[in-house]
Scaffold this motif. Structure first.
Motif, PDB file in Angstrom:
ATOM      1  N   UNK A  98       0.832  -1.194   0.000  1.00 45.59           N
ATOM      2  CA  UNK A  98       0.000   0.000   0.000  1.00 45.59           C
ATOM      3  C   UNK A  98       0.873   1.252   0.000  1.00 45.59           C
ATOM      4  N   UNK A  99       0.214   2.379  -0.332  1.00 46.86           N
ATOM      5  CA  UNK A  99       0.878   3.685  -0.282  1.00 46.86           C
ATOM      6  C   UNK A  99       0.066   4.571   0.655  1.00 46.86           C
ATOM      7  N   UNK A 100       0.747   5.229   1.576  1.00 43.92           N
ATOM      8  CA  UNK A 100       0.092   6.073   2.572  1.00 43.92           C
ATOM      9  C   UNK A 100       0.320   7.541   2.228  1.00 43.92           C
ATOM     10  N   UNK A 101      -0.801   8.306   2.214  1.00 47.73           N
ATOM     11  CA  UNK A 101      -0.740   9.760   2.019  1.00 47.73           C
ATOM     12  C   UNK A 101      -0.880  10.427   3.377  1.00 47.73           C
ATOM     13  N   UNK A 102      -0.044  11.400   3.648  1.00 45.89           N
ATOM     14  CA  UNK A 102      -0.044  12.116   4.931  1.00 45.89           C
ATOM     15  C   UNK A 102      -0.279  13.597   4.642  1.00 45.89           C
ATOM     16  N   UNK A 103      -1.334  14.174   5.269  1.00 49.36           N
ATOM     17  CA  UNK A 103      -1.610  15.608   5.071  1.00 49.36           C
ATOM     18  C   UNK A 103      -2.391  16.125   6.266  1.00 49.36           C
ATOM     19  N   UNK A 104      -2.528  17.413   6.369  1.00 49.26           N
ATOM     20  CA  UNK A 104      -3.252  18.054   7.465  1.00 49.26           C
ATOM     21  C   UNK A 104      -4.500  18.746   6.919  1.00 49.26           C
ATOM     22  N   UNK A 105      -5.652  18.479   7.583  1.00 51.00           N
ATOM     23  CA  UNK A 105      -6.914  19.080   7.145  1.00 51.00           C
ATOM     24  C   UNK A 105      -7.700  19.521   8.375  1.00 51.00           C
ATOM     25  N   UNK A 106      -8.109  20.771   8.367  1.00 49.62           N
ATOM     26  CA  UNK A 106      -8.840  21.343   9.505  1.00 49.62           C
ATOM     27  C   UNK A 106      -8.087  21.151  10.818  1.00 49.62           C
TER      28      UNK A 106
ATOM     29  N   UNK B 204     -11.998  23.941  -1.298  1.00 49.22           N
ATOM     30  CA  UNK B 204     -12.908  23.100  -2.079  1.00 49.22           C
ATOM     31  C   UNK B 204     -12.727  21.612  -1.805  1.00 49.22           C
ATOM     32  N   UNK B 205     -11.872  21.266  -0.858  1.00 46.13           N
ATOM     33  CA  UNK B 205     -11.572  19.862  -0.594  1.00 46.13           C
ATOM     34  C   UNK B 205     -12.765  19.141   0.021  1.00 46.13           C
ATOM     35  N   UNK B 206     -13.110  17.990  -0.544  1.00 45.94           N
ATOM     36  CA  UNK B 206     -14.191  17.144  -0.025  1.00 45.94           C
ATOM     37  C   UNK B 206     -13.590  15.788   0.327  1.00 45.94           C
ATOM     38  N   UNK B 207     -13.504  15.520   1.618  1.00 41.66           N
ATOM     39  CA  UNK B 207     -12.840  14.303   2.097  1.00 41.66           C
ATOM     40  C   UNK B 207     -13.465  13.039   1.502  1.00 41.66           C
TER      41      UNK B 207
ATOM     42  N   UNK C  93     -27.635  16.651   9.635  1.00 42.34           N
ATOM     43  CA  UNK C  93     -26.822  17.426   8.694  1.00 42.34           C
ATOM     44  C   UNK C  93     -26.106  16.544   7.671  1.00 42.34           C
ATOM     45  N   UNK C  94     -26.748  15.429   7.323  1.00 45.82           N
ATOM     46  CA  UNK C  94     -26.219  14.579   6.260  1.00 45.82           C
ATOM     47  C   UNK C  94     -26.683  15.059   4.896  1.00 45.82           C
ATOM     48  N   UNK C  95     -27.821  15.752   4.865  1.00 44.24           N
ATOM     49  CA  UNK C  95     -28.337  16.340   3.633  1.00 44.24           C
ATOM     50  C   UNK C  95     -28.763  17.772   3.930  1.00 44.24           C
ATOM     51  N   UNK C  96     -28.730  18.607   2.905  1.00 45.03           N
ATOM     52  CA  UNK C  96     -29.074  20.024   3.077  1.00 45.03           C
ATOM     53  C   UNK C  96     -30.568  20.275   3.040  1.00 45.03           C
ATOM     54  N   UNK C  97     -31.324  19.360   2.436  1.00 42.91           N
ATOM     55  CA  UNK C  97     -32.778  19.522   2.349  1.00 42.91           C
ATOM     56  C   UNK C  97     -33.421  18.143   2.311  1.00 42.91           C
TER      57      UNK C  97
ATOM     58  N   UNK D 196     -16.912  12.055   9.126  1.00 42.75           N
ATOM     59  CA  UNK D 196     -16.590  13.095  10.098  1.00 42.75           C
ATOM     60  C   UNK D 196     -16.101  14.375   9.427  1.00 42.75           C
ATOM     61  N   UNK D 197     -15.332  14.231   8.347  1.00 44.41           N
ATOM     62  CA  UNK D 197     -14.670  15.388   7.761  1.00 44.41           C
ATOM     63  C   UNK D 197     -15.180  15.779   6.378  1.00 44.41           C
ATOM     64  N   UNK D 198     -16.037  14.954   5.777  1.00 45.14           N
ATOM     65  CA  UNK D 198     -16.505  15.263   4.430  1.00 45.14           C
ATOM     66  C   UNK D 198     -17.503  16.410   4.447  1.00 45.14           C
ATOM     67  N   UNK D 199     -17.480  17.220   3.400  1.00 48.63           N
ATOM     68  CA  UNK D 199     -18.449  18.303   3.273  1.00 48.63           C
ATOM     69  C   UNK D 199     -19.790  17.776   2.782  1.00 48.63           C
TER      70      UNK D 199
END
Length: 363
Positions: free
Chosen positions: A17-25, A60-63, A167-171, A75-78
């Protein structure tokens, strides 16, 4: 001879596998991609990380779009609604409903969810389902009554309502869908002569059951649930505490449904005769064919009610009209509407006024 793999910032290998490491919020995130590490794949994943960092910088990032199966996605997705299917949401709602609803109610919910809603909408995600999808489904339901359609859509309505509040859906698309209109069934009570003709076609326990129905106003589920311990002949009353729905004992439909009912003469006469048949049993009314408590209202309707009306040459009305007959006769004789409401298990006399207004005496 092992091949040396290139190194990229925020990228490391772990087995296959390949692991991506980044910081968000402000949170450090590590996501594992099940891709075999090669020079080419490492370069592509590095570009993916650069795209992620750019989207984070631009806001604009959407987890969930990048890592839909990640534990962090919800938890982190828009757009959390894109990560949950309607099928999963309905099943989760059913689990919660099981803790607060009667077994017979859950059975109805299961039927609606597994036989109708999941086949029709289950593959959609919460953010995909729209009112036109429901309108299209309506074109496929054939001869289902409006009441049945409304009942089927009930779990979907509640599921989407919960999703909106979470808050899973806007309407909530069901907010734009009104329940279908249900034509109310006007009371069509039997006359005294019709009651006499119906009872003439019956004998023994079957006659006692129908005579008691006319004289007590009980629902069929309450009739077959009546126990001798709930009968107080000395004080001329019965206590309605339980009902039998699809073979399952449950409390009455509403809290006001638990009530004491004064015995009318014909109802008391039916009970006195029924003592000869079931005085040593728990339930008052038994199926004479099996000498055991009735298995359900459908058996009474098919085996006793329909044949009696046909033999009496009386236009068919459903067994619930015995309840309408009870109410109309009491009101026509001048009984207090508030008392009649209590006898029938209504919370107040509003329903009496609405449904039986033309039988209320003006004296």
């Amino acid at each position: 001879m092992s091949v040396s793999l290139p190194s990229y910032p925020g990228i490391r290998t772990r087995g296959n596998s390949i692991v991506i490491d980044f910081t968000y919020n402000g949170q450090r995130c590590r996501e594992s991609l099940r891709i075999k590490p090669t020079k080419t794949s490492l370069k592509e994943v590095s570009r993916k990380r650069e795209a992620i960092l750019y989207e984070i910088a631009m806001g604009t990032f959407d987890y969930g779009k990048h890592f839909p199966t990640s534990k962090n996605a919800l938890k982190l997705s828009k757009n959390k609604g894109s990560l949950i299917t309607v099928e999963q949401a309905l099943k989760d709602w059913l689990k919660r409903a099981e803790k607060r609803c009667q077994r017979s109610t859950i059975r109805d919910y299961n039927s609606a969810v597994y036989h109708h809603l999941i086949p029709a909408f289950g593959s959609l995600t919460l953010d995909e389902i729209r009112k036109p999808d429901i309108d299209d489904w309506l074109d496929t339901v054939g001869s289902l009554s409006n009441k049945r359609i409304n009942n089927i859509l009930g779990p979907l309505r509640q599921t989407l309502k919960d999703a909106f509040y979470d808050e899973l859906i806007d309407a909530n698309p069901m907010d734009r869908f009104r329940n279908l209109r249900i034509e109310s069934r006007e009371p069509n009570p039997f006359t005294k002569d019709e009651i006499h003709q119906i009872l003439k076609q019956l004998e023994g326990q079957s006659k006692n059951l129908i005579q008691f129905a006319f004289g007590s106003g009980l629902r069929t589920s309450e009739l077959i649930g009546l126990r001798w311990e709930d009968v107080d002949l000395n004080n001329n009353r019965i206590h309605v505490r339980i009902a039998i729905v699809r073979g399952i004992e449950k409390t009455t439909k509403t809290s006001s449904g638990q009530r004491s009912v004064d015995l009318q003469p014909e109802a008391k006469a039916a009970l006195l005769d029924q003592l000869k048949h079931t005085s040593n049993a728990k339930r008052v009314f038994h199926d004479p064919k099996t000498d055991s408590p009735w298995g359900g209202d459908h058996i009474i309707r098919k085996r006793v009610w329909m044949s009696a009306l046909k033999a009496a040459d009386i236009t068919y009305r459903n067994p619930y009209q015995t309840r309408h007959t009870y109410a109309s006769m009491l009101l026509s004789s001048g009984s207090n509407p508030l008392w009649v409401a209590q006898q029938m298990g209504h919370k107040d006399w509003g329903m009496i006024r609405k449904v039986y207004g033309r039988w209320i005496s003006n004296d």
